[in-house]
Design a protein around this motif. Structure first.
Motif, PDB file in Angstrom:
ATOM      1  N   ALA A 133       0.826  -1.204   0.000  1.00 26.72           N
ATOM      2  CA  ALA A 133       0.000   0.000   0.000  1.00 26.72           C
ATOM      3  C   ALA A 133       0.863   1.258   0.000  1.00 26.72           C
ATOM      4  O   ALA A 133       0.537   2.253  -0.662  1.00 26.72           O
ATOM      5  CB  ALA A 133      -0.932  -0.012   1.213  1.00 26.72           C
ATOM      6  N   LYS A 134       1.965   1.238   0.728  1.00 28.59           N
ATOM      7  CA  LYS A 134       2.851   2.402   0.766  1.00 28.59           C
ATOM      8  C   LYS A 134       3.498   2.660  -0.592  1.00 28.59           C
ATOM      9  O   LYS A 134       3.649   3.811  -1.017  1.00 28.59           O
ATOM     10  CB  LYS A 134       3.926   2.217   1.840  1.00 28.59           C
ATOM     11  N   LEU A 135       3.886   1.602  -1.274  1.00 32.69           N
ATOM     12  CA  LEU A 135       4.462   1.771  -2.613  1.00 32.69           C
ATOM     13  C   LEU A 135       3.420   2.319  -3.585  1.00 32.69           C
ATOM     14  O   LEU A 135       3.722   3.174  -4.423  1.00 32.69           O
ATOM     15  CB  LEU A 135       5.024   0.441  -3.115  1.00 32.69           C
ATOM     16  N   ALA A 136       2.186   1.832  -3.461  1.00 30.71           N
ATOM     17  CA  ALA A 136       1.111   2.337  -4.319  1.00 30.71           C
ATOM     18  C   ALA A 136       0.814   3.797  -4.001  1.00 30.71           C
ATOM     19  O   ALA A 136       0.574   4.613  -4.903  1.00 30.71           O
ATOM     20  CB  ALA A 136      -0.140   1.485  -4.144  1.00 30.71           C
ATOM     21  N   ALA A 137       0.826   4.142  -2.702  1.00 30.72           N
ATOM     22  CA  ALA A 137       0.577   5.528  -2.310  1.00 30.72           C
ATOM     23  C   ALA A 137       1.651   6.451  -2.868  1.00 30.72           C
ATOM     24  O   ALA A 137       1.362   7.558  -3.327  1.00 30.72           O
ATOM     25  CB  ALA A 137       0.526   5.628  -0.785  1.00 30.72           C
ATOM     26  N   GLU A 145      -0.091   6.149 -12.412  1.00 26.28           N
ATOM     27  CA  GLU A 145      -1.083   5.088 -12.301  1.00 26.28           C
ATOM     28  C   GLU A 145      -0.401   3.800 -11.838  1.00 26.28           C
ATOM     29  O   GLU A 145       0.755   3.538 -12.172  1.00 26.28           O
ATOM     30  CB  GLU A 145      -1.776   4.846 -13.638  1.00 26.28           C
ATOM     31  N   CYS A 146      -1.109   3.013 -11.060  1.00 22.87           N
ATOM     32  CA  CYS A 146      -0.567   1.736 -10.619  1.00 22.87           C
ATOM     33  C   CYS A 146      -1.723   0.779 -10.352  1.00 22.87           C
ATOM     34  O   CYS A 146      -2.889   1.181 -10.362  1.00 22.87           O
ATOM     35  CB  CYS A 146       0.288   1.902  -9.364  1.00 22.87           C
ATOM     36  N   MET A 147      -1.375  -0.465 -10.131  1.00 24.28           N
ATOM     37  CA  MET A 147      -2.387  -1.446  -9.776  1.00 24.28           C
ATOM     38  C   MET A 147      -1.880  -2.311  -8.639  1.00 24.28           C
ATOM     39  O   MET A 147      -0.677  -2.571  -8.514  1.00 24.28           O
ATOM     40  CB  MET A 147      -2.767  -2.312 -10.982  1.00 24.28           C
ATOM     41  N   LEU A 162      -6.032  -4.806   2.124  1.00 25.26           N
ATOM     42  CA  LEU A 162      -5.505  -4.170   0.917  1.00 25.26           C
ATOM     43  C   LEU A 162      -6.624  -3.519   0.115  1.00 25.26           C
ATOM     44  O   LEU A 162      -6.425  -2.477  -0.521  1.00 25.26           O
ATOM     45  CB  LEU A 162      -4.763  -5.204   0.060  1.00 25.26           C
ATOM     46  N   ALA A 163      -7.807  -4.118   0.133  1.00 23.99           N
ATOM     47  CA  ALA A 163      -8.943  -3.530  -0.574  1.00 23.99           C
ATOM     48  C   ALA A 163      -9.298  -2.169   0.021  1.00 23.99           C
ATOM     49  O   ALA A 163      -9.632  -1.219  -0.715  1.00 23.99           O
ATOM     50  CB  ALA A 163     -10.147  -4.465  -0.497  1.00 23.99           C
ATOM     51  N   ALA A 164      -9.228  -2.050   1.349  1.00 15.11           N
ATOM     52  CA  ALA A 164      -9.512  -0.766   1.991  1.00 15.11           C
ATOM     53  C   ALA A 164      -8.484   0.278   1.578  1.00 15.11           C
ATOM     54  O   ALA A 164      -8.827   1.436   1.293  1.00 15.11           O
ATOM     55  CB  ALA A 164      -9.522  -0.938   3.505  1.00 15.11           C
ATOM     56  N   PHE A 165      -7.225  -0.115   1.528  1.00 19.67           N
ATOM     57  CA  PHE A 165      -6.184   0.819   1.101  1.00 19.67           C
ATOM     58  C   PHE A 165      -6.390   1.228  -0.358  1.00 19.67           C
ATOM     59  O   PHE A 165      -6.244   2.398  -0.721  1.00 19.67           O
ATOM     60  CB  PHE A 165      -4.802   0.176   1.257  1.00 19.67           C
ATOM     61  N   ALA A 166      -6.730   0.256  -1.202  1.00 16.31           N
ATOM     62  CA  ALA A 166      -6.914   0.539  -2.621  1.00 16.31           C
ATOM     63  C   ALA A 166      -8.060   1.524  -2.838  1.00 16.31           C
ATOM     64  O   ALA A 166      -7.981   2.405  -3.707  1.00 16.31           O
ATOM     65  CB  ALA A 166      -7.171  -0.759  -3.388  1.00 16.31           C
ATOM     66  N   GLN A 167      -9.113   1.392  -2.058  1.00 15.99           N
ATOM     67  CA  GLN A 167     -10.251   2.306  -2.186  1.00 15.99           C
ATOM     68  C   GLN A 167      -9.833   3.735  -1.830  1.00 15.99           C
ATOM     69  O   GLN A 167     -10.205   4.685  -2.523  1.00 15.99           O
ATOM     70  CB  GLN A 167     -11.395   1.842  -1.287  1.00 15.99           C
ATOM     71  N   ILE A 168      -9.070   3.884  -0.767  1.00 16.25           N
ATOM     72  CA  ILE A 168      -8.605   5.216  -0.378  1.00 16.25           C
ATOM     73  C   ILE A 168      -7.706   5.807  -1.459  1.00 16.25           C
ATOM     74  O   ILE A 168      -7.790   7.000  -1.786  1.00 16.25           O
ATOM     75  CB  ILE A 168      -7.844   5.143   0.961  1.00 16.25           C
ATOM     76  N   LEU A 169      -6.857   4.968  -2.031  1.00 17.57           N
ATOM     77  CA  LEU A 169      -5.906   5.426  -3.044  1.00 17.57           C
ATOM     78  C   LEU A 169      -6.534   5.551  -4.427  1.00 17.57           C
ATOM     79  O   LEU A 169      -5.877   6.019  -5.354  1.00 17.57           O
ATOM     80  CB  LEU A 169      -4.723   4.452  -3.121  1.00 17.57           C
ATOM     81  N   THR A 171      -7.238   3.182  -6.433  1.00 15.49           N
ATOM     82  CA  THR A 171      -6.405   2.298  -7.246  1.00 15.49           C
ATOM     83  C   THR A 171      -7.092   0.946  -7.357  1.00 15.49           C
ATOM     84  O   THR A 171      -7.733   0.485  -6.415  1.00 15.49           O
ATOM     85  CB  THR A 171      -5.019   2.123  -6.597  1.00 15.49           C
ATOM     86  N   GLU A 172      -6.955   0.326  -8.496  1.00 20.14           N
ATOM     87  CA  GLU A 172      -7.568  -0.975  -8.713  1.00 20.14           C
ATOM     88  C   GLU A 172      -6.902  -2.043  -7.846  1.00 20.14           C
ATOM     89  O   GLU A 172      -5.679  -2.075  -7.716  1.00 20.14           O
ATOM     90  CB  GLU A 172      -7.430  -1.392 -10.172  1.00 20.14           C
ATOM     91  N   LEU A 173      -7.722  -2.928  -7.262  1.00 27.06           N
ATOM     92  CA  LEU A 173      -7.210  -4.109  -6.573  1.00 27.06           C
ATOM     93  C   LEU A 173      -7.730  -5.338  -7.296  1.00 27.06           C
ATOM     94  O   LEU A 173      -8.938  -5.484  -7.508  1.00 27.06           O
ATOM     95  CB  LEU A 173      -7.660  -4.154  -5.114  1.00 27.06           C
ATOM     96  N   HIS A 174      -6.799  -6.218  -7.643  1.00 30.67           N
ATOM     97  CA  HIS A 174      -7.161  -7.419  -8.399  1.00 30.67           C
ATOM     98  C   HIS A 174      -6.748  -8.659  -7.605  1.00 30.67           C
ATOM     99  O   HIS A 174      -5.562  -8.933  -7.470  1.00 30.67           O
ATOM    100  CB  HIS A 174      -6.454  -7.436  -9.752  1.00 30.67           C
ATOM    101  N   PRO A 175      -7.720  -9.409  -7.087  1.00 30.03           N
ATOM    102  CA  PRO A 175      -7.376 -10.693  -6.468  1.00 30.03           C
ATOM    103  C   PRO A 175      -6.891 -11.665  -7.544  1.00 30.03           C
ATOM    104  O   PRO A 175      -7.422 -11.677  -8.661  1.00 30.03           O
ATOM    105  CB  PRO A 175      -8.697 -11.161  -5.849  1.00 30.03           C
ATOM    106  N   SER A 176      -5.887 -12.443  -7.213  1.00 32.41           N
ATOM    107  CA  SER A 176      -5.338 -13.402  -8.164  1.00 32.41           C
ATOM    108  C   SER A 176      -5.268 -14.770  -7.516  1.00 32.41           C
ATOM    109  O   SER A 176      -4.542 -14.966  -6.541  1.00 32.41           O
ATOM    110  CB  SER A 176      -3.936 -12.962  -8.613  1.00 32.41           C
ATOM    111  N   ASP A 177      -6.029 -15.703  -8.045  1.00 37.61           N
ATOM    112  CA  ASP A 177      -6.064 -17.050  -7.500  1.00 37.61           C
ATOM    113  C   ASP A 177      -5.412 -18.001  -8.494  1.00 37.61           C
ATOM    114  O   ASP A 177      -6.069 -18.545  -9.373  1.00 37.61           O
ATOM    115  CB  ASP A 177      -7.501 -17.473  -7.213  1.00 37.61           C
ATOM    116  N   GLY A 178      -4.101 -18.144  -8.385  1.00 30.42           N
ATOM    117  CA  GLY A 178      -3.403 -19.060  -9.278  1.00 30.42           C
ATOM    118  C   GLY A 178      -2.412 -18.354 -10.188  1.00 30.42           C
ATOM    119  O   GLY A 178      -2.496 -17.149 -10.443  1.00 30.42           O
ATOM    120  N   ILE A 179      -1.462 -19.140 -10.687  1.00 29.91           N
ATOM    121  CA  ILE A 179      -0.381 -18.605 -11.510  1.00 29.91           C
ATOM    122  C   ILE A 179      -0.895 -18.019 -12.818  1.00 29.91           C
ATOM    123  O   ILE A 179      -0.457 -16.950 -13.251  1.00 29.91           O
ATOM    124  CB  ILE A 179       0.662 -19.717 -11.775  1.00 29.91           C
ATOM    125  N   SER A 180      -1.827 -18.690 -13.462  1.00 25.77           N
ATOM    126  CA  SER A 180      -2.335 -18.209 -14.749  1.00 25.77           C
ATOM    127  C   SER A 180      -3.012 -16.855 -14.599  1.00 25.77           C
ATOM    128  O   SER A 180      -2.820 -15.942 -15.415  1.00 25.77           O
ATOM    129  CB  SER A 180      -3.320 -19.221 -15.348  1.00 25.77           C
TER     130      SER A 180
END
Length: 323
Positions: A133-137, A145-147, A162-169, A171-180
């Motif tokens: 979150a600090k790097l995104a801020a 722009e960042c994600m 992290l979702a709470a931080f992303a909302q304040i910033l 910035t998009e937050l993308h959950p990733s479930d798996g390598i693909s």
């Protein structure tokens, strides 16, 4: 004359190290017991040709060895740093220590525009989510722009913070479930900085480390170790070695404000990992501080038991100010 300082747990051990390094003809110049730790500090000398002359210890040596011992730094690291302190000839402890650290450790802050996505990795409780979150801020406050990506999707509440931080910033937050899924997300970054908050792993579990390395490779990301201050030096060194074995080369040291001893951070960075950033506040708006020898020297020289001195301000703007 050649002078060298040795530190050891006992006088007998210190004398053995003197003889092994300088030989039987070495002369003891001074010795003292370090308060708090009980370790022994011995300065010895041996006659040598003029071209091998090493300057006498500066008046800053006592403060430096006191600080490094108080922090629980490894004895071998202390010896090397003291050699550097003596070579500088600087009387001011901060300047002498900074010059010595510059030659002993490597520093490489996070770039303004990272060439690859950054995957923050580490053991549980190290502060990866806050660091992401600090790097995104920082990026948002600089107008970039960042994600944010989270691979911590299986732990209950893993993405909530992290979702709470992303909302304040904003910035998009993308959950990733798996390598693909991670590979698809990092490809979709399209030049934006991408910061990946990874799930915590056991640094001594080869399967978990291997899975983490595979995920970083699939996402084309640089894995960066996040390590909290205050850990045992030997334990921290082994953690650093474990992550270095899977391709980690840089480290973010966190929670410097909540720990008074930073020997673990020094042990992990000693000849192994490059210090990138320092974190000394839980507040996202305070940001991370780019690591350098001068800042680290000031931090290490703060006396144990004294009121903590804050690191230089990284960024006092608040995330809420980002538009």
């Amino acid at each position: 004359m050649r002078l060298k300082t040795f530190t050891a747990a006992t006088m007998a051990e210190a004398m053995d190290r003197v003889r092994q390094t300088l030989g039987e003809d070495a002369v003891i110049i001074s010795s003292q017991t370090v308060p708090n730790t009980g370790d022994v500090w011995v300065t010895a000398a041996i006659d040598q040709a003029d071209d091998d002359f090493v300057p006498a210890p500066s008046t800053g040596s006592a403060a430096v060895i006191q600080a490094l011992n108080d922090h629980g730094a490894p004895l071998g690291f202390i010896d090397k740093v003291l050699d550097g302190v003596h070579a500088t000839g600087q009387a001011t402890p901060e300047i002498a220590l900074a010059a010595a650290l510059e030659t002993r450790l490597r520093f490489a802050p996070i770039e303004e525009k990272p060439l690859r996505p950054l995957m923050l990795v580490g053991p549980p409780g190290s502060g990866k989510t806050v660091a992401a979150a600090k790097l995104a801020a920082r990026a948002r406050l600089d107008g970039r722009e960042c994600m944010l990506i989270s691979t911590d999707t299986r732990r209950a509440g893993g993405t909530a913070q992290l979702a709470a931080f992303a909302q304040i910033l904003k910035t998009e937050l993308h959950p990733s479930d798996g390598i693909s899924a991670l590979a698809e997300l990092t490809r979709a970054a399209n030049g934006r900085a991408a910061f990946i908050d990874s799930a915590s792993v056991n640094p001594f579990d080869s399967t978990e480390l291997s899975d983490l390395a595979n995920a970083a490779a699939a996402g084309g990301a640089e894995p960066v170790l996040v390590l909290a201050a205050g850990g045992d030096a030997l334990e921290s060194a082994e953690i650093g070695q474990a992550f270095a074995a899977i391709g980690v080369s840089r480290m973010i040291a966190t929670r410097l404000d909540t720990a008074r001893r930073h020997g673990g951070i020094l042990a992990a960075a000693n000849g192994l990992l490059t210090l990138a950033e320092l974190g000394a506040s839980p507040t996202i708006g305070d940001g991370l501080l780019p690591a350098n020898a001068a800042t680290l020297a000031r931090t290490l020289l703060e006396r144990i038991g004294a009121p903590p001195t804050a690191l230089p301000e990284a960024n006092k703007n608040t995330p809420e100010a980002v538009s």
